[in-house]
Scaffold this motif. Structure first.
Motif, PDB file in Angstrom:
ATOM      1  N   THR A  22      -3.449   5.853   0.775  1.00  0.00           N
ATOM      2  CA  THR A  22      -4.587   5.363   1.560  1.00  0.00           C
ATOM      3  C   THR A  22      -4.273   5.154   3.040  1.00  0.00           C
ATOM      4  O   THR A  22      -5.131   5.410   3.887  1.00  0.00           O
ATOM      5  CB  THR A  22      -5.110   4.034   0.981  1.00  0.00           C
ATOM      6  OG1 THR A  22      -4.030   3.086   0.918  1.00  0.00           O
ATOM      7  CG2 THR A  22      -5.704   4.248  -0.400  1.00  0.00           C
ATOM      8  N   ILE A  23      -3.074   4.654   3.353  1.00  0.00           N
ATOM      9  CA  ILE A  23      -2.745   4.307   4.738  1.00  0.00           C
ATOM     10  C   ILE A  23      -1.478   5.048   5.165  1.00  0.00           C
ATOM     11  O   ILE A  23      -0.495   5.098   4.423  1.00  0.00           O
ATOM     12  CB  ILE A  23      -2.530   2.781   4.904  1.00  0.00           C
ATOM     13  CG1 ILE A  23      -3.806   2.021   4.493  1.00  0.00           C
ATOM     14  CG2 ILE A  23      -2.157   2.434   6.337  1.00  0.00           C
ATOM     15  CD1 ILE A  23      -3.643   0.501   4.469  1.00  0.00           C
ATOM     16  N   ARG A  24      -1.524   5.607   6.376  1.00  0.00           N
ATOM     17  CA  ARG A  24      -0.389   6.341   6.925  1.00  0.00           C
ATOM     18  C   ARG A  24       0.089   5.641   8.202  1.00  0.00           C
ATOM     19  O   ARG A  24      -0.708   5.127   8.975  1.00  0.00           O
ATOM     20  CB  ARG A  24      -0.799   7.779   7.247  1.00  0.00           C
ATOM     21  CG  ARG A  24       0.299   8.631   7.881  1.00  0.00           C
ATOM     22  CD  ARG A  24      -0.254   9.960   8.359  1.00  0.00           C
ATOM     23  NE  ARG A  24      -0.753  10.796   7.262  1.00  0.00           N
ATOM     24  CZ  ARG A  24      -2.020  11.136   7.085  1.00  0.00           C
ATOM     25  NH1 ARG A  24      -2.946  10.704   7.926  1.00  0.00           N
ATOM     26  NH2 ARG A  24      -2.374  11.904   6.070  1.00  0.00           N
ATOM     27  N   LEU A  25       1.412   5.662   8.415  1.00  0.00           N
ATOM     28  CA  LEU A  25       2.014   5.115   9.633  1.00  0.00           C
ATOM     29  C   LEU A  25       2.477   6.257  10.527  1.00  0.00           C
ATOM     30  O   LEU A  25       3.231   7.126  10.098  1.00  0.00           O
ATOM     31  CB  LEU A  25       3.209   4.211   9.278  1.00  0.00           C
ATOM     32  CG  LEU A  25       4.070   3.731  10.455  1.00  0.00           C
ATOM     33  CD1 LEU A  25       3.264   2.893  11.433  1.00  0.00           C
ATOM     34  CD2 LEU A  25       5.289   2.947   9.939  1.00  0.00           C
ATOM     35  N   HIS A  26       2.006   6.250  11.779  1.00  0.00           N
ATOM     36  CA  HIS A  26       2.467   7.212  12.775  1.00  0.00           C
ATOM     37  C   HIS A  26       3.462   6.509  13.697  1.00  0.00           C
ATOM     38  O   HIS A  26       3.149   5.465  14.275  1.00  0.00           O
ATOM     39  CB  HIS A  26       1.291   7.736  13.613  1.00  0.00           C
ATOM     40  CG  HIS A  26       0.332   8.577  12.829  1.00  0.00           C
ATOM     41  ND1 HIS A  26       0.457   9.939  12.700  1.00  0.00           N
ATOM     42  CD2 HIS A  26      -0.773   8.220  12.121  1.00  0.00           C
ATOM     43  CE1 HIS A  26      -0.532  10.401  11.960  1.00  0.00           C
ATOM     44  NE2 HIS A  26      -1.287   9.379  11.587  1.00  0.00           N
ATOM     45  N   HIS A  57       0.802  -1.218   0.000  1.00  0.00           N
ATOM     46  CA  HIS A  57       0.000   0.000   0.000  1.00  0.00           C
ATOM     47  C   HIS A  57       0.843   1.280   0.000  1.00  0.00           C
ATOM     48  O   HIS A  57       0.297   2.371   0.184  1.00  0.00           O
ATOM     49  CB  HIS A  57      -0.955  -0.007   1.194  1.00  0.00           C
ATOM     50  CG  HIS A  57      -1.975  -1.097   1.116  1.00  0.00           C
ATOM     51  ND1 HIS A  57      -3.057  -1.061   0.259  1.00  0.00           N
ATOM     52  CD2 HIS A  57      -2.061  -2.290   1.776  1.00  0.00           C
ATOM     53  CE1 HIS A  57      -3.774  -2.163   0.402  1.00  0.00           C
ATOM     54  NE2 HIS A  57      -3.190  -2.924   1.310  1.00  0.00           N
ATOM     55  N   GLY A  58       2.146   1.136  -0.223  1.00  0.00           N
ATOM     56  CA  GLY A  58       3.004   2.312  -0.328  1.00  0.00           C
ATOM     57  C   GLY A  58       2.983   3.180   0.921  1.00  0.00           C
ATOM     58  O   GLY A  58       3.077   4.414   0.837  1.00  0.00           O
ATOM     59  N   VAL A  59       2.909   2.540   2.079  1.00  0.00           N
ATOM     60  CA  VAL A  59       2.768   3.287   3.337  1.00  0.00           C
ATOM     61  C   VAL A  59       3.990   4.161   3.605  1.00  0.00           C
ATOM     62  O   VAL A  59       3.879   5.265   4.152  1.00  0.00           O
ATOM     63  CB  VAL A  59       2.525   2.315   4.510  1.00  0.00           C
ATOM     64  CG1 VAL A  59       2.484   3.059   5.839  1.00  0.00           C
ATOM     65  CG2 VAL A  59       1.213   1.551   4.298  1.00  0.00           C
ATOM     66  N   LYS A  60       5.168   3.705   3.193  1.00  0.00           N
ATOM     67  CA  LYS A  60       6.394   4.476   3.429  1.00  0.00           C
ATOM     68  C   LYS A  60       6.793   5.326   2.222  1.00  0.00           C
ATOM     69  O   LYS A  60       7.870   5.916   2.207  1.00  0.00           O
ATOM     70  CB  LYS A  60       7.537   3.529   3.795  1.00  0.00           C
ATOM     71  CG  LYS A  60       7.349   2.821   5.137  1.00  0.00           C
ATOM     72  CD  LYS A  60       7.306   3.792   6.318  1.00  0.00           C
ATOM     73  CE  LYS A  60       8.664   4.388   6.607  1.00  0.00           C
ATOM     74  NZ  LYS A  60       8.644   5.251   7.819  1.00  0.00           N
TER      75      LYS A  60
END
Length: 363
Positions: A69-73, A60-63
């Motif tokens: 769509t999705i973010r990492l905190h 999902h290409g979080v980095k």
């Protein structure tokens, strides 16, 4: 008095994963989002857990510089190390080694869609309105002050309340009222046999003071959707939710003869969850009332009963006071089905893909 329920599909912002973007598989994103937040709760991150986390993060290409769509905190320490010249890796060993979470990236709802939501409310002007799929209470207040009351003063509400529920996507259940809301009871902490939250959002109980000392108890609901997850699992979840709401409604009738179970129940009248909800308790559907007018389906433009998923279910004493009822779909972009607002020319600007279901009661 006019009572209503309306799935508003968020007032100002909505997760990208729930948009109409053809490049986004909403079901897949939401399934993986849930999986990511489940995996990071493990006390120990085994090699297999780390591999699954990294695979989903990459998928999902979080980095990526601009995830879609999705973010990492990552608040304390890093879950993922992503060197410029090397593969991503996870060096920490478990949940206690870092503080952080995944959330869904949101986009603004179009101004026309927000304005059309207010137009639908003004068209019907309910005295009591159950608001389904709204972000939070502050969003409800901003919508009221800056959109609804400022453009349609006769549709203003002196009271509104919302308790944040269990859905990480920011789709909660609130209430607008022209009558005092004297108590609110939440059920967000109830668990099913697996230990998971029983209610996908909540089943808030709103007690509203009426004239003459009577009270109306509204049980607001938004059952588990059919759209995300395995059909058998989602149906079983709705069935558990319905059985519990049946118990809560039975208890409510002991406190007041005026009880309303309302909201988006995500299933059809003949489904096992809807039958269970009314098993052993007499709750009557507004659409079955002789004074009900027009279409029965509440979702989209189809006339199929498969699209009846929004409900006003009433205790006998409340049902006996009904003088009129209908569903308003002017804010739905479905030109074939009826008469949307004349300037509603594209789906992105619709108020919602649900109609506003309402009833007049003589109290």
């Amino acid at each position: 008095m006019r009572i209503a329920t309306f799935n508003m599909e968020n007032l100002f912002s909505r997760p990208n994963a729930m948009s109409d973007d053809p490049d986004i598989d909403s079901s897949d994103v939401l399934k993986d989002f849930q999986k990511l937040n489940m995996l990071i709760q493990y006390k120990t991150y085994t090699v297999a857990v780390k591999e699954e986390l990294l695979a989903l993060i990459d998928k999902h290409g979080v980095k990526a510089p601009r995830p879609k769509t999705i973010r990492l905190h990552e608040v304390r320490e890093k879950l993922v190390v992503a060197p410029q010249n090397g593969a991503m890796r996870i060096d920490i060993d478990g949940r206690d080694d870092w503080v952080g979470w995944f959330d869904l990236i949101r986009r603004d709802v179009s101004w026309k869609a927000t304005y059309n939501t207010a137009r639908v409310i003004d068209l019907i002007r309910p005295d009591i309105l159950l608001a389904v799929e709204v972000e939070d209470r502050l969003a409800m207040q901003r919508f009221h002050d800056q959109v609804l009351a400022s453009n349609f003063p006769e549709s203003s509400y002196p009271f509104n309340v919302l308790i944040d529920g269990n859905d990480e996507r920011g789709i909660d259940i609130g209430l607008y009222s022209r009558y005092p809301i004297v108590s609110v009871r939440t059920h967000i902490d109830e668990r099913d046999e697996s230990g998971s939250p029983l209610f996908s959002r909540d089943c808030p109980e709103f007690e509203i003071a009426l004239r003459g000392g009577r009270t109306l108890i509204v049980l607001g609901n938004h059952f588990k959707s059919k759209g995300y997850g395995q059909p058998a699992a989602t149906a079983a979840k709705r069935l558990r939710q319905a059985r519990r709401v049946c118990d809560l409604a039975r208890d409510a009738i002991e406190r007041s003869d005026l009880v309303l179970v309302a909201g988006d129940l995500n299933d059809t009248p003949d489904s096992p969850p809807l039958k269970a909800l009314r098993n052993g308790i007499e709750l009557k559907d507004i659409s079955a009332h002789p004074k009900y007018e027009g279409r029965v389906p509440t979702y989209g433009g189809s006339q199929s009963l498969n699209n009846k998923i929004d409900y006003l279910l009433m205790s006998p004493a409340l049902y006996d006071t009904v003088s009129r009822g209908a569903v308003e779909i002017s804010g739905v972009y479905a030109p074939i089905a009826g008469a949307p607002f004349p300037d509603l020319s594209r789906k992105q600007d619709q108020a919602s893909d649900h109609g506003l279901l309402w009833a007049d009661v003589d109290l």
